[in-house]
Design a protein around this motif. Sequence first.
Motif, PDB file in Angstrom:
ATOM      1  N   PRO A  48      33.563  52.758  63.287  1.00 46.46           N
ATOM      2  CA  PRO A  48      34.703  52.257  62.528  1.00 46.46           C
ATOM      3  C   PRO A  48      35.865  51.968  63.466  1.00 46.46           C
ATOM      4  O   PRO A  48      36.145  52.736  64.375  1.00 46.46           O
ATOM      5  CB  PRO A  48      35.031  53.414  61.578  1.00 46.46           C
ATOM      6  CG  PRO A  48      33.723  54.126  61.415  1.00 46.46           C
ATOM      7  CD  PRO A  48      33.057  54.035  62.755  1.00 46.46           C
ATOM      8  N   LEU A  49      36.522  50.834  63.246  1.00 47.08           N
ATOM      9  CA  LEU A  49      37.568  50.407  64.160  1.00 47.08           C
ATOM     10  C   LEU A  49      38.940  50.338  63.481  1.00 47.08           C
ATOM     11  O   LEU A  49      39.877  51.013  63.878  1.00 47.08           O
ATOM     12  CB  LEU A  49      37.187  49.044  64.746  1.00 47.08           C
ATOM     13  CG  LEU A  49      38.115  48.449  65.781  1.00 47.08           C
ATOM     14  CD1 LEU A  49      38.221  49.350  66.995  1.00 47.08           C
ATOM     15  CD2 LEU A  49      37.623  47.070  66.196  1.00 47.08           C
ATOM     16  N   CYS A  50      39.063  49.514  62.447  1.00 48.79           N
ATOM     17  CA  CYS A  50      40.396  49.291  61.865  1.00 48.79           C
ATOM     18  C   CYS A  50      40.759  50.313  60.798  1.00 48.79           C
ATOM     19  O   CYS A  50      41.926  50.581  60.568  1.00 48.79           O
ATOM     20  CB  CYS A  50      40.477  47.882  61.289  1.00 48.79           C
ATOM     21  SG  CYS A  50      39.495  47.651  59.783  1.00 48.79           S
ATOM     22  N   LEU A  51      39.767  50.836  60.095  1.00 55.88           N
ATOM     23  CA  LEU A  51      39.955  51.795  58.991  1.00 55.88           C
ATOM     24  C   LEU A  51      40.817  51.237  57.864  1.00 55.88           C
ATOM     25  O   LEU A  51      41.442  51.995  57.117  1.00 55.88           O
ATOM     26  CB  LEU A  51      40.522  53.125  59.507  1.00 55.88           C
ATOM     27  CG  LEU A  51      39.622  53.858  60.499  1.00 55.88           C
ATOM     28  CD1 LEU A  51      40.307  55.100  61.024  1.00 55.88           C
ATOM     29  CD2 LEU A  51      38.288  54.214  59.866  1.00 55.88           C
ATOM     30  N   GLY A  53      39.586  48.017  56.197  1.00 58.06           N
ATOM     31  CA  GLY A  53      38.827  47.003  55.487  1.00 58.06           C
ATOM     32  C   GLY A  53      38.783  45.632  56.118  1.00 58.06           C
ATOM     33  O   GLY A  53      38.410  44.672  55.456  1.00 58.06           O
ATOM     34  N   VAL A  54      39.128  45.507  57.386  1.00 53.80           N
ATOM     35  CA  VAL A  54      39.188  44.194  58.029  1.00 53.80           C
ATOM     36  C   VAL A  54      37.983  43.923  58.940  1.00 53.80           C
ATOM     37  O   VAL A  54      37.407  42.842  58.903  1.00 53.80           O
ATOM     38  CB  VAL A  54      40.504  44.055  58.824  1.00 53.80           C
ATOM     39  CG1 VAL A  54      40.535  42.732  59.592  1.00 53.80           C
ATOM     40  CG2 VAL A  54      41.701  44.153  57.891  1.00 53.80           C
ATOM     41  N   CYS A  55      37.588  44.872  59.764  1.00 52.04           N
ATOM     42  CA  CYS A  55      36.639  44.594  60.851  1.00 52.04           C
ATOM     43  C   CYS A  55      35.160  44.666  60.448  1.00 52.04           C
ATOM     44  O   CYS A  55      34.317  44.123  61.119  1.00 52.04           O
ATOM     45  CB  CYS A  55      36.888  45.549  62.012  1.00 52.04           C
ATOM     46  SG  CYS A  55      36.349  47.250  61.703  1.00 52.04           S
ATOM     47  N   TYR A  56      34.840  45.360  59.389  1.00 51.33           N
ATOM     48  CA  TYR A  56      33.461  45.540  58.916  1.00 51.33           C
ATOM     49  C   TYR A  56      32.576  46.298  59.902  1.00 51.33           C
ATOM     50  O   TYR A  56      31.358  46.284  59.783  1.00 51.33           O
ATOM     51  CB  TYR A  56      32.811  44.198  58.550  1.00 51.33           C
ATOM     52  CG  TYR A  56      33.293  43.662  57.225  1.00 51.33           C
ATOM     53  CD1 TYR A  56      34.548  43.068  57.123  1.00 51.33           C
ATOM     54  CD2 TYR A  56      32.521  43.772  56.076  1.00 51.33           C
ATOM     55  CE1 TYR A  56      35.017  42.588  55.912  1.00 51.33           C
ATOM     56  CE2 TYR A  56      32.980  43.290  54.860  1.00 51.33           C
ATOM     57  CZ  TYR A  56      34.225  42.699  54.792  1.00 51.33           C
ATOM     58  OH  TYR A  56      34.686  42.237  53.590  1.00 51.33           O
ATOM     59  N   GLU A  57      33.143  46.957  60.874  1.00 47.72           N
ATOM     60  CA  GLU A  57      32.342  47.760  61.818  1.00 47.72           C
ATOM     61  C   GLU A  57      31.855  49.052  61.167  1.00 47.72           C
ATOM     62  O   GLU A  57      31.057  49.777  61.749  1.00 47.72           O
ATOM     63  CB  GLU A  57      33.157  48.072  63.071  1.00 47.72           C
ATOM     64  CG  GLU A  57      33.475  46.855  63.909  1.00 47.72           C
ATOM     65  CD  GLU A  57      32.230  46.196  64.484  1.00 47.72           C
ATOM     66  OE1 GLU A  57      31.268  46.917  64.815  1.00 47.72           O
ATOM     67  OE2 GLU A  57      32.208  44.966  64.580  1.00 47.72           O
ATOM     68  N   CYS A  58      32.331  49.366  59.991  1.00 43.72           N
ATOM     69  CA  CYS A  58      31.985  50.618  59.318  1.00 43.72           C
ATOM     70  C   CYS A  58      30.918  50.427  58.249  1.00 43.72           C
ATOM     71  O   CYS A  58      30.714  51.325  57.429  1.00 43.72           O
ATOM     72  CB  CYS A  58      33.240  51.210  58.681  1.00 43.72           C
ATOM     73  SG  CYS A  58      33.949  50.120  57.423  1.00 43.72           S
ATOM     74  N   GLN A  68      31.591  49.124  53.001  1.00 44.13           N
ATOM     75  CA  GLN A  68      32.510  49.475  54.085  1.00 44.13           C
ATOM     76  C   GLN A  68      32.885  50.952  53.930  1.00 44.13           C
ATOM     77  O   GLN A  68      33.536  51.339  52.967  1.00 44.13           O
ATOM     78  CB  GLN A  68      33.769  48.622  54.008  1.00 44.13           C
ATOM     79  CG  GLN A  68      33.554  47.170  54.341  1.00 44.13           C
ATOM     80  CD  GLN A  68      34.793  46.383  54.030  1.00 44.13           C
ATOM     81  OE1 GLN A  68      35.051  46.071  52.892  1.00 44.13           O
ATOM     82  NE2 GLN A  68      35.561  46.077  55.054  1.00 44.13           N
ATOM     83  N   CYS A  70      35.079  52.714  55.295  1.00 47.70           N
ATOM     84  CA  CYS A  70      36.508  53.039  55.275  1.00 47.70           C
ATOM     85  C   CYS A  70      37.129  52.806  53.908  1.00 47.70           C
ATOM     86  O   CYS A  70      38.259  53.238  53.658  1.00 47.70           O
ATOM     87  CB  CYS A  70      37.264  52.263  56.342  1.00 47.70           C
ATOM     88  SG  CYS A  70      37.341  50.480  56.050  1.00 47.70           S
TER      89      CYS A  70
HETATM   90  S1  FES Z   1      36.687  50.299  59.826  1.00 47.98           S
HETATM   91 FE1  FES Z   1      37.182  48.193  59.806  1.00 47.98          FE
HETATM   92  S2  FES Z   1      36.469  47.515  57.873  1.00 47.98           S
HETATM   93 FE2  FES Z   1      36.115  49.649  57.857  1.00 47.98          FE
END
Ligand code: FES
Length: 88
Positions: A48-51, A53-58, A68, A70
Motif C-alpha cells: 500500500p502506498l497512498c492509503l 484510494g488513488v494508487c491501487y497498490e493495495c 482496495q 485502504c
Molecule cells: S494504498 Fe493507494 S489505493 Fe489503497
Amino acid sequence: MWKPTQAGATVSVHIDGAPCRVPADSSVASVLLQQRKVIWREGRARTPLCLMGVCYECLVWIDGKQQQGCQVPVAEGMEIETGGEHAG
Ligand code: FES
C-alpha cells in the motif's frame, strides 16, 4: 464505513489463511503494513502506498472480492488474501 470502536478493541481475521487479531479501527491495508505482508500481483511484490484510494497498490482479495485494502475496514471473521490471482 468506519464505525468508532472501544479503545483497544480487536477483531479476528485470516490473512492468507493464518488467524490474526488486529486493531478493530484499522483498514485492511494498514493491517497488512502492520503485519509486514507483501501483496503479490502480476508476479510483482506490492505494498500500500497512498492509503487514500488513488494508487491501487493495495488491491487484495477480501472475502472473495478484489478490493482496495485502504478503503475497507477490518471486520470480525474477514478473510484477506494477498497472493495475487484469486484461487477461488
Ligand atoms: S494504498 Fe493507494 S489505493 Fe489503497
